[in-house]
Write an enzyme that holds these catalytic residues in place. Sequence first.
Site, PDB file in Angstrom:
ATOM      1  N   ILE A 161       4.941  -3.094  -0.380  1.00  0.00           N
ATOM      2  CA  ILE A 161       4.690  -2.097  -1.415  1.00  0.00           C
ATOM      3  C   ILE A 161       5.911  -1.210  -1.631  1.00  0.00           C
ATOM      4  CG2 ILE A 161       3.303  -0.052  -1.991  1.00  0.00           C
ATOM      5  CD1 ILE A 161       0.958  -1.499  -0.487  1.00  0.00           C
ATOM      6  N   ASP A 181      14.060   1.697   7.082  1.00  0.00           N
ATOM      7  CA  ASP A 181      13.016   0.813   7.594  1.00  0.00           C
ATOM      8  C   ASP A 181      13.526   0.181   8.881  1.00  0.00           C
ATOM      9  OD1 ASP A 181      11.132  -1.197   8.149  1.00  0.00           O
ATOM     10  OD2 ASP A 181      10.639  -1.424   6.029  1.00  0.00           O
ATOM     11  N   ALA A 241       0.595   5.605   1.495  1.00  0.00           N
ATOM     12  CA  ALA A 241       0.512   4.709   2.659  1.00  0.00           C
ATOM     13  C   ALA A 241      -0.560   5.178   3.634  1.00  0.00           C
ATOM     14  CB  ALA A 241       1.879   4.618   3.345  1.00  0.00           C
ATOM     15  N   ARG A 242      -0.206   6.141   4.495  1.00  0.00           N
ATOM     16  CA  ARG A 242      -1.161   6.695   5.451  1.00  0.00           C
ATOM     17  C   ARG A 242      -0.872   8.180   5.622  1.00  0.00           C
ATOM     18  NH1 ARG A 242      -3.763   2.915   4.568  1.00  0.00           N
ATOM     19  NH2 ARG A 242      -4.644   1.334   5.982  1.00  0.00           N
ATOM     20  N   ASP A 266      -2.204  10.131  -1.961  1.00  0.00           N
ATOM     21  CA  ASP A 266      -3.429   9.355  -2.145  1.00  0.00           C
ATOM     22  C   ASP A 266      -4.109   9.132  -0.799  1.00  0.00           C
ATOM     23  OD1 ASP A 266      -5.238   7.781  -3.825  1.00  0.00           O
ATOM     24  OD2 ASP A 266      -4.473   6.043  -2.741  1.00  0.00           O
ATOM     25  N   GLU A 271      -8.971  11.763   6.512  1.00  0.00           N
ATOM     26  CA  GLU A 271      -9.822  11.531   5.342  1.00  0.00           C
ATOM     27  C   GLU A 271     -11.096  10.780   5.744  1.00  0.00           C
ATOM     28  OE1 GLU A 271      -8.373   7.658   3.033  1.00  0.00           O
ATOM     29  OE2 GLU A 271      -6.682   9.060   3.306  1.00  0.00           O
ATOM     30  N   HIS A 290      -7.729   8.201  -2.128  1.00  0.00           N
ATOM     31  CA  HIS A 290      -7.399   6.856  -1.639  1.00  0.00           C
ATOM     32  C   HIS A 290      -7.798   5.792  -2.670  1.00  0.00           C
ATOM     33  CE1 HIS A 290      -6.537   4.743   2.438  1.00  0.00           C
ATOM     34  NE2 HIS A 290      -6.109   4.012   1.425  1.00  0.00           N
ATOM     35  N   ALA A 293      -5.470   1.337  -4.766  1.00  0.00           N
ATOM     36  CA  ALA A 293      -5.798  -0.073  -4.984  1.00  0.00           C
ATOM     37  C   ALA A 293      -6.855  -0.260  -6.068  1.00  0.00           C
ATOM     38  CB  ALA A 293      -6.280  -0.711  -3.681  1.00  0.00           C
TER      39      ALA A 293
END
Length: 330
Positions: A161, A181, A241-242, A266, A271, A290, A293
């Site tokens: 992503i 990364d 992501a998280r 998001d 959560e 969230h 998607a």
Amino acid sequence: MTHKIAIVNSSSFGRKFPDQMERLEKIGEIKRFTFAIDTPGKELADKLMGYDIIISSVTPFFTREFFEHKDKTILISRHGIGYNNIDMEAATEKGTVVTIVSAQVERDAVAENAIANLMAVVRQTSSAYQAAKEGRWAERAQFMGHQLTGKTAGVIGLGNIGSRVGEILKHGFNMRLLAYDPHQSKEDLESKGAEAVELDELLKESDFISLNAFIDPQSFHMISDREFGLMKKGVYITNAARGELMDQDAILRALDNGTIAGLAVDVVEGEPIDQTHPFFKYNNVIVTPHTSAYTYECLRGMGEKVVSDVEKMVNNEQPDNVVNAELFNK
């Protein structure tokens, strides 16, 4: 053999595509369950006793205690790409196959939403709309934003992503693209059009930051007070992501001292959250529940994968994207 299928904490699976539910109904009885995020393992096992197939969302947590008390479960199919809510060692010991959706299915939807939320907070879209709706047209000069074009973007996690986010920012807005990364080589990052840098350099140089890393012990709260201290004053951040990638208390301090000019998330640590969450006190923060998607294309693809997992398992075939594939090699 008669199967029982539990759909757990999923607000979207089977809602828009009845044909997928019809396929499952041919396999066995289906029931939806909603559990609190912190439901104890034994309680969860007791409530799901007799259900040998589970279709799971990001919560609750299928802990070792769950597997120790649960009867036979042949499959947990995650309606998503992550599986950090499942104790994989315990699942494997139990003989429970765990599958996930291919990351490619969510790639465009999640990346596009990360950019959409970022643009909304940068250009104050929601606040400007509310002003227009309330007849406060004359206040429009208050809603000054910034342009992305020509600025520097930093993507943390240039995987499936993150690399799509990077493509959009670089080629859509002519931005300089930095990437951090630790799971990819310098050559890999450069092949995706990014400048490979260390995290500190990315934080110091970026005008806009997108978090697209996965959660592991190394990435948990990887952005905290020290990291916010390295950022430019007035940085914009998007996270699809998280929530656990950033220390929430440190975020609040960075918002209060002006380090963060705008935050679009998001995902939020702990959560689901309610209206009392401190993020909602800030006009320069956008929170979506969230939903990255949540496109028709993405949700159909995710649903097709889950139904296929179930069909293959009951026909003694190996599904795709099995996390603990060693179960099939015994």
